[in-house]
Design a protein around this motif. Structure first.
Motif, PDB file in Angstrom:
ATOM      1  N   ASN A 139       0.820  -1.208   0.000  1.00 42.15           N
ATOM      2  CA  ASN A 139       0.000   0.000   0.000  1.00 42.15           C
ATOM      3  C   ASN A 139       0.855   1.260   0.000  1.00 42.15           C
ATOM      4  O   ASN A 139       0.504   2.273  -0.616  1.00 42.15           O
ATOM      5  N   ILE A 140       1.998   1.201   0.693  1.00 42.17           N
ATOM      6  CA  ILE A 140       2.928   2.338   0.687  1.00 42.17           C
ATOM      7  C   ILE A 140       3.439   2.598  -0.723  1.00 42.17           C
ATOM      8  O   ILE A 140       3.512   3.742  -1.175  1.00 42.17           O
ATOM      9  N   LEU A 141       3.771   1.527  -1.433  1.00 42.57           N
ATOM     10  CA  LEU A 141       4.246   1.678  -2.805  1.00 42.57           C
ATOM     11  C   LEU A 141       3.159   2.252  -3.712  1.00 42.57           C
ATOM     12  O   LEU A 141       3.433   3.078  -4.581  1.00 42.57           O
ATOM     13  N   VAL A 142       1.929   1.825  -3.491  1.00 45.29           N
ATOM     14  CA  VAL A 142       0.811   2.350  -4.278  1.00 45.29           C
ATOM     15  C   VAL A 142       0.632   3.837  -4.000  1.00 45.29           C
ATOM     16  O   VAL A 142       0.521   4.655  -4.914  1.00 45.29           O
ATOM     17  N   ASP A 143       0.606   4.201  -2.713  1.00 43.82           N
ATOM     18  CA  ASP A 143       0.398   5.610  -2.334  1.00 43.82           C
ATOM     19  C   ASP A 143       1.518   6.504  -2.850  1.00 43.82           C
ATOM     20  O   ASP A 143       1.289   7.657  -3.219  1.00 43.82           O
ATOM     21  N   ALA A 144       2.744   5.982  -2.849  1.00 47.66           N
ATOM     22  CA  ALA A 144       3.905   6.762  -3.292  1.00 47.66           C
ATOM     23  C   ALA A 144       4.098   6.714  -4.804  1.00 47.66           C
ATOM     24  O   ALA A 144       5.034   7.307  -5.327  1.00 47.66           O
TER      25      ALA A 144
END
Length: 249
Positions: A139-144
Motif C-alpha cells: 500500500n505504501i508503494l501504491v500511495d507513493a
C-alpha cells in the motif's frame, strides 16, 4: 486469486504501461507500517529529477537506488519482527503475481484511483496469505506511486536477505522438475563450494537443455555448473569443428 481477478474485471480496466517520467522522486519518504508494532522507517532518495527522458541512465540509476532503499526498509521490518524467511516467501508470491502483465499494467495505470488499487492490494494479500506488514508495504508503494519498482525491489530484497543470513542463492535449471533429494544434493555441493551457511534453491524449467541440469550461483549468477546434455552436445560439436551448426532435438 479469484477475488483479485474479479476486482480487475469489475473495473473494466485496460492495462497500459506508463513512462517512468510519470513517477515523482521524493527526497524523503516516511514509511509507517500502521496496525503493527514495527518502527517507522525513513528512506532517503536522491534529489528530484525533472527530465528523465533527457537522462535515461541517471533515471535508471535512481530507480535502482530507490528499489534498494525500499528493500532495505522492508528487510529491517522483517528482521525486527523475526520474519525474514516469511517475508521472503511473501516477496516470492508478489513477484509471481506481478509477473502477469495485466496485473502490472493495472497498478501502473495512472487513470485508476488509489483507493481502487488499495482494494486490489487487499485482494492479493488475502488470497496470497501475506503478512500484515507486507500488505502495508504494498500500500505504501501504491500511495507513493512507486509500485512500478516492485520487481526490482523483489530482486534487491533477495540480495539483502542473502547478505543478512549468509545465504547463497543457487538457480537450478532443468528440463523437468527435479526431486527434493536431488535438489538437496545440489544445495550441499554449492554449500561446499562457497562455504555459505545456508543455500537457497530456485528452480527453473528450461526445455532447451535437452536433459540434465545447470546451476548458477555466486555474485549475480557468475558461476555455472553445467551438467546438461545440451552442453555435452555443444562440446562434441566443438571437438568436431562443427561449432556453427544448430542442434535440434
Amino acid at each position: 486469486m479469484a477475488s483479485f481477478q474479479a476486482s480487475l474485471q469489475s473495473n473494466h480496466v485496460r492495462p497500459v504501461q506508463i513512462p517512468r517520467s510519470f513517477l515523482s522522486q521524493k527526497p524523503v519518504l516516511n514509511l509507517s507500517f500502521s496496525g503493527t508494532n514495527f518502527p517507522s522507517l525513513k528512506l532517503k532518495f536522491p534529489g528530484t529529477v525533472t527530465n528523465r527522458r533527457s537522462n535515461g541512465a541517471l533515471g535508471a540509476k535512481m530507480s535502482a537506488t530507490a528499489a534498494a532503499s525500499y528493500a532495505l526498509a522492508l528487510a529491517d521490518v522483517a528482521k525486527a519482527n523475526n520474519t525474514l524467511d516469511a517475508t521472503t516467501s511473501d516477496i516470492e508470491k508478489i513477484e509471481e503475481v506481478f509477473s502477469d502483465p495485466q496485473v502490472f499494467g493495472f497498478f501502473s495505470n495512472p487513470t485508476i484511483d488509489l483507493e481502487t488499487k488499495r482494494k486490489v492490494v487487499d485482494d492479493i494479500a488475502t488470497s496470497s496469505s501475506l503478512q500484515p506488514h507486507t500488505r502495508n508495504f504494498l500500500n505504501i508503494l501504491v500511495d507513493a506511486k512507486r509500485i512500478d519498482l516492485i520487481k526490482d525491489i523483489a530482486k534487491e530484497y533477495e540480495f539483502v536477505y542473502n547478505d543478512l543470513t549468509n545465504t547463497e542463492l543457487a538457480v537450478v535449471s532443468s528440463v523437468v522438475k527435479l526431486e527434493a533429494e536431488q535438489l538437496s544434493q545440489i544445495a550441499k555441493q554449492v554449500q561446499k563450494l562457497t562455504g555459505a551457511k545456508n543455500v537457497r534453491i530456485k528452480t527453473v524449467i528450461d526445455p532447451s537443455l535437452v536433459a540434465g541440469f545447470t546451476v548458477r550461483y555466486g555474485n549475480s549468477g557468475s558461476k555455472l555448473i553445467d551438467m546438461s546434455v545440451k552442453k555435452q552436445l555443444e562440446d562434441i560439436a566443438a571437438q568436431l569443428d562443427l561449432g556453427d551448426i544448430t542442434l535440434t532435438v
